[in-house]
Design a protein around this motif. Structure first.
Motif, PDB file in Angstrom:
ATOM      1  N   ASP A  84      10.735 -11.207 -20.587  1.00  0.00           N
ATOM      2  CA  ASP A  84      12.363 -11.397 -20.482  1.00  0.00           C
ATOM      3  C   ASP A  84      12.941 -10.078 -19.516  1.00  0.00           C
ATOM      4  O   ASP A  84      12.646  -9.146 -19.637  1.00  0.00           O
ATOM      5  N   ARG A 103       7.303 -22.760 -18.840  1.00  0.00           N
ATOM      6  CA  ARG A 103       8.041 -22.317 -20.137  1.00  0.00           C
ATOM      7  C   ARG A 103       8.812 -21.318 -20.024  1.00  0.00           C
ATOM      8  O   ARG A 103       8.749 -20.616 -19.132  1.00  0.00           O
ATOM      9  N   GLY A 104      10.258 -21.391 -20.703  1.00  0.00           N
ATOM     10  CA  GLY A 104      10.985 -20.304 -20.559  1.00  0.00           C
ATOM     11  C   GLY A 104      12.262 -20.896 -19.440  1.00  0.00           C
ATOM     12  O   GLY A 104      12.232 -22.036 -18.843  1.00  0.00           O
ATOM     13  N   ARG A 105      13.004 -19.593 -19.324  1.00  0.00           N
ATOM     14  CA  ARG A 105      14.086 -20.079 -17.870  1.00  0.00           C
ATOM     15  C   ARG A 105      14.084 -18.974 -17.167  1.00  0.00           C
ATOM     16  O   ARG A 105      13.755 -17.623 -17.408  1.00  0.00           O
ATOM     17  N   SER A 147      13.866 -14.466 -23.033  1.00  0.00           N
ATOM     18  CA  SER A 147      12.837 -15.639 -22.520  1.00  0.00           C
ATOM     19  C   SER A 147      11.915 -15.130 -21.870  1.00  0.00           C
ATOM     20  O   SER A 147      11.999 -14.918 -20.570  1.00  0.00           O
ATOM     21  N   VAL A 149       8.633 -15.907 -19.504  1.00  0.00           N
ATOM     22  CA  VAL A 149       8.357 -17.295 -18.829  1.00  0.00           C
ATOM     23  C   VAL A 149       6.994 -17.499 -18.399  1.00  0.00           C
ATOM     24  O   VAL A 149       6.358 -16.320 -17.953  1.00  0.00           O
TER      25      VAL A 149
END
Length: 171
Positions: A84, A103-105, A147, A149
Motif C-alpha cells: 500500500d 486485487r486491490g486498487r 490496499s 495490490v
C-alpha cells in the motif's frame, strides 16, 4: 538484510512484501520452469489459462477475445505485488508496460501533490496510453493506501509480438 546494511524502512518493506506474497502463494511456484518442460502447445495454453484464470475473468480487456490470443497474452504476463502506498509508475517516465489489476486498487495521483485524482478498482488496466500513444506515463500511479495490490504487467514488446501472431484480433 541487516548485514548488507539495508535501511530499516527498506527492510520493513521487504518483510511486509514477502509476508504478503507467501500468505497468498504459499511456497514459491516456478511457472517458467513448468512451462519449459511442457512441449505440447495445447497443454501449455490450458495450463496458462488455468493458472491465470483469475485475471482473465476479472479484466474486461480479455472478454470476447480468441482463446489462443488470450493464452498467448496471459503466458507473457509478469505477476507483481505492491504494498500500500508504493509507486507503480511515475509521471514522465517512459511507459513500457500495461498493468492489469487483479486485487486491490490503484490511485492516480495529481501532479505535484499527493491528492488522489481517481482510483482504478480490481479488473482495471492502465499504462496503455503511455505504451501505445504518448510513450510517457502521464500520471503517477500508486497502490491505494490500505490496499496491497496484485497485478500483472505486460511489456509493449510482448503485446506487439502477440498481435503480430494474431492479426485478426482487434481492439
Amino acid at each position: 538484510m541487516r548485514r548488507k546494511k539495508l535501511p530499516s524502512n527498506l527492510r520493513r518493506r521487504l518483510r511486509r512484501y514477502f509476508r504478503y506474497s507467501w500468505s497468498k502463494q504459499g511456497l514459491p511456484f516456478n511457472e517458467q520452469m513448468l512451462m519449459s518442460e511442457v512441449s505440447l502447445p495445447e497443454l501449455k495454453d490450458e495450463i496458462v489459462t488455468f493458472l491465470h484464470g483469475e485475471v482473465i475473468k476479472k479484466v474486461p480487456f480479455f472478454k470476447g477475445k480468441d482463446a489462443n490470443f488470450t493464452a498467448s497474452i496471459v503466458s507473457r504476463l509478469v505477476p507483481l505485488r505492491v504494498s500500500d502506498g508504493e509507486t507503480i509508475v511515475r509521471r514522465g517516465e517512459v511507459g513500457r508496460d500495461v498493468f492489469f489489476i487483479v486485487r486491490g486498487r490503484v490511485d492516480v495521483i495529481q501532479p505535484g501533490t499527493d491528492t488522489v485524482m481517481m482510483t482504478y478498482p480490481e479488473g482495471s488496466y492502465f499504462g496503455d496510453i503511455a505504451v501505445f500513444v504518448t510513450g510517457m506515463n502521464i500520471a503517477t500511479h500508486k497502490a491505494g493506501v490500505g490496499s496491497s495490490v496484485e497485478l500483472y504487467s505486460l511489456s509493449k514488446d510482448d503485446f506487439l509480438r502477440v498481435l503480430s501472431e494474431h492479426p485478426m484480433v482487434r481492439f
